[in-house]
Design an enzyme around this catalytic site. Structure first.
Site, mmCIF file in Angstrom:
data_model
loop_
_atom_site.group_PDB
_atom_site.id
_atom_site.type_symbol
_atom_site.label_atom_id
_atom_site.label_comp_id
_atom_site.label_asym_id
_atom_site.label_seq_id
_atom_site.Cartn_x
_atom_site.Cartn_y
_atom_site.Cartn_z
ATOM 1 N N LYS A 37 0.846 -1.150 0.107
ATOM 2 C CA LYS A 37 0.050 0.023 -0.175
ATOM 3 C C LYS A 37 1.034 1.348 -0.049
ATOM 4 O O LYS A 37 2.236 1.072 0.194
ATOM 5 C CB LYS A 37 -0.983 0.081 1.329
ATOM 6 C CG LYS A 37 -0.346 0.098 2.472
ATOM 7 C CD LYS A 37 -1.310 -0.102 3.603
ATOM 8 C CE LYS A 37 -0.815 0.033 5.096
ATOM 9 N NZ LYS A 37 -1.644 0.240 6.100
ATOM 10 N N TYR A 275 13.563 32.240 1.665
ATOM 11 C CA TYR A 275 12.222 32.823 2.514
ATOM 12 C C TYR A 275 12.385 33.290 3.924
ATOM 13 O O TYR A 275 13.004 32.513 4.770
ATOM 14 C CB TYR A 275 11.159 32.108 2.347
ATOM 15 C CG TYR A 275 10.449 32.042 1.096
ATOM 16 C CD1 TYR A 275 10.440 33.172 0.316
ATOM 17 C CD2 TYR A 275 10.384 30.523 0.507
ATOM 18 C CE1 TYR A 275 9.786 32.898 -0.799
ATOM 19 C CE2 TYR A 275 9.772 30.685 -0.804
ATOM 20 C CZ TYR A 275 9.420 31.652 -1.598
ATOM 21 O OH TYR A 275 9.117 31.455 -2.759
#
Ligand SMILES: Cc1ncc(COP(=O)(O)O)c(C=O)c1O
Length: 378
Positions: A37, A275
């Site tokens: 999965k 940033y």
């Protein structure tokens, strides 16, 4: 010249080693069912499943039907067990894909009954009843398993092939009292079913930790996820393994996430990087720009705190992780060139270290590397 901005190398040799090492822990008649999965825990659903099957996996387990569909379309014919919820709307498709479904809602059985009556073929749909033993997330109470099983077998075309449960507290502790209470509840459910005349079902509950540590949890099938990819479920699992005086078992990680140097520039002393100007250079600094960011799965919590490997050297992350870019310090890396390979995760940067940096578990680290980034089998 490179062909990709970023890619993940998956080691076939390591995956095959893990399958052999895990299968050695199981008895010959116990099925080995790796969990593929979440894009095979980030390793690439189709390519990894094929390697695991070639290496000796008997079944595959997925979470959702769409994963089973992708595998069938890729030509995988091995038994596939769907462990998560399947929408009532998708049950007919599940039948057509010839998958095994987990069941724990009577509504699902009723809907399957309607579908069974409208089908012309004689292939039965194999179901695995999930027993609630203490995880409280999916499952039928032990007291109700017999009546639930009877609802299944009442429907012509439905087969009760197995019963399953899942551990709540086996990786997170070295005290496995709770896990063994769950095993007891699971056995109790199996006994109730046998007493009621159901005697032909397989039992499975072992995940990686249980498979590694406790043969008495293996029953008929082991659903192994993280360990198949070469990672230990937790430090506690390793400690328990040692406390049990076991040795000789090793796992090999199979996942190396790479990118390239996309620019090299000099930022003079006292320059702000990125940033928020969250990093200021303390010397004239050679900065390499790497074209991946949090969109790709490089967690923003790594800002100013991780490092990558270039030419075998560590390059510290400078400033914030951007959406598509990170910046690293390459001042002390000689001869660095544009498009040099960068290791973001893997080799000495283990998933466990990465998990520590961002406050999570190794499971989340590899599964979150964006599916869009190519997985290349090496
Ligand atoms: C139902 C079920 N079985 C087995 C597994 C495999 O667990 P692990 O990766 O710890 O082996 C999982 C993983 O979450 C699961 O949800």
């Amino acid at each position: 010249m490179k062909e990709q901005l970023s890619w993940v190398e998956i080691s076939k040799k390591s995956l095959s080693h893990n399958v052999s090492a895990l299968k050695e822990r199981l008895s010959n008649d116990c099925l080995f069912c790796p969990c593929v999965k979440a894009n095979a825990y980030g390793h690439g659903l189709v390519e990894t499943s094929k390697i695991l099957l070639d290496a000796g996996a008997d079944w595959l387990s997925v979470n959702a039907l769409y994963e089973a569909e992708i595998l069938r379309e890729a030509g995988v014919t091995a038994p596939i067990y769907v462990m998560g919820y399947t929408l009532l709307n998708d049950l007919e498709k599940a039948w057509n894909l010839d998958v095994r479904l987990v069941v724990y809602d009577l509504e699902t059985v009723v809907k399957l009954g309607e579908i069974a009556r409208s089908r012309s073929g004689d292939e039965s749909l194999k179901l695995h009843l999930k027993v609630e033993t203490g995880n409280n997330r999916q499952g039928v109470e032990v007291e109700d398993v017999v009546s639930f099983a009877e609802e299944i077998t009442k429907v012509e075309g439905l087969e009760l092939e197995g019963i399953a449960t899942h551990f709540a507290n086996i990786e997170d502790t070295t005290d496995h009292t709770y896990a063994f209470k769950q095993v007891d509840r699971f056995k109790e459910a199996a006994n109730l079913l046998r007493e009621a005349g159901f005697d032909n079902f397989i039992m499975h509950c072992a995940n990686s930790a249980a498979t590694i540590l406790y043969p008495e949890t293996h029953f008929d099938m082991a659903r192994v996820g993280i360990a198949a990819y070469g990672m230990w479920p937790s430090p506690e699992t390793r400690v328990t393994y040692q406390n049990l005086n076991k040795n000789g078992f090793s796992l090999k990680p199979a996942f190396v996430w790479k990118s390239v140097v996309a620019q090299i520039k000099t930022a003079p002393k006292d320059s702000a990087i990125g940033y928020g100007c969250s990093y200021k250079t303390t010397r004239d600094t050679r900065v390499a720009i790497i074209p991946i960011g949090y969109y790709d799965g490089y967690d923003r919590h790594l800002s100013n705190s991780s490092y990558v490997l270039i030419r075998g050297h560590r390059a510290k992350l400078l400033g914030r992780v951007c959406m598509n870019i990170i910046m690293v310090d390459v001042t002390d890396i000689p001869d660095i060139e544009l498009e040099d390979e960068v290791t973001l995760l893997g080799d000495e940067i283990t998933a466990e270290m990465f998990a520590g940096w961002i406050g999570t578990i190794n499971y989340e680290v590899t599964t979150r590397v964006n599916e869009r980034i190519p997985r290349v089998v090496v």
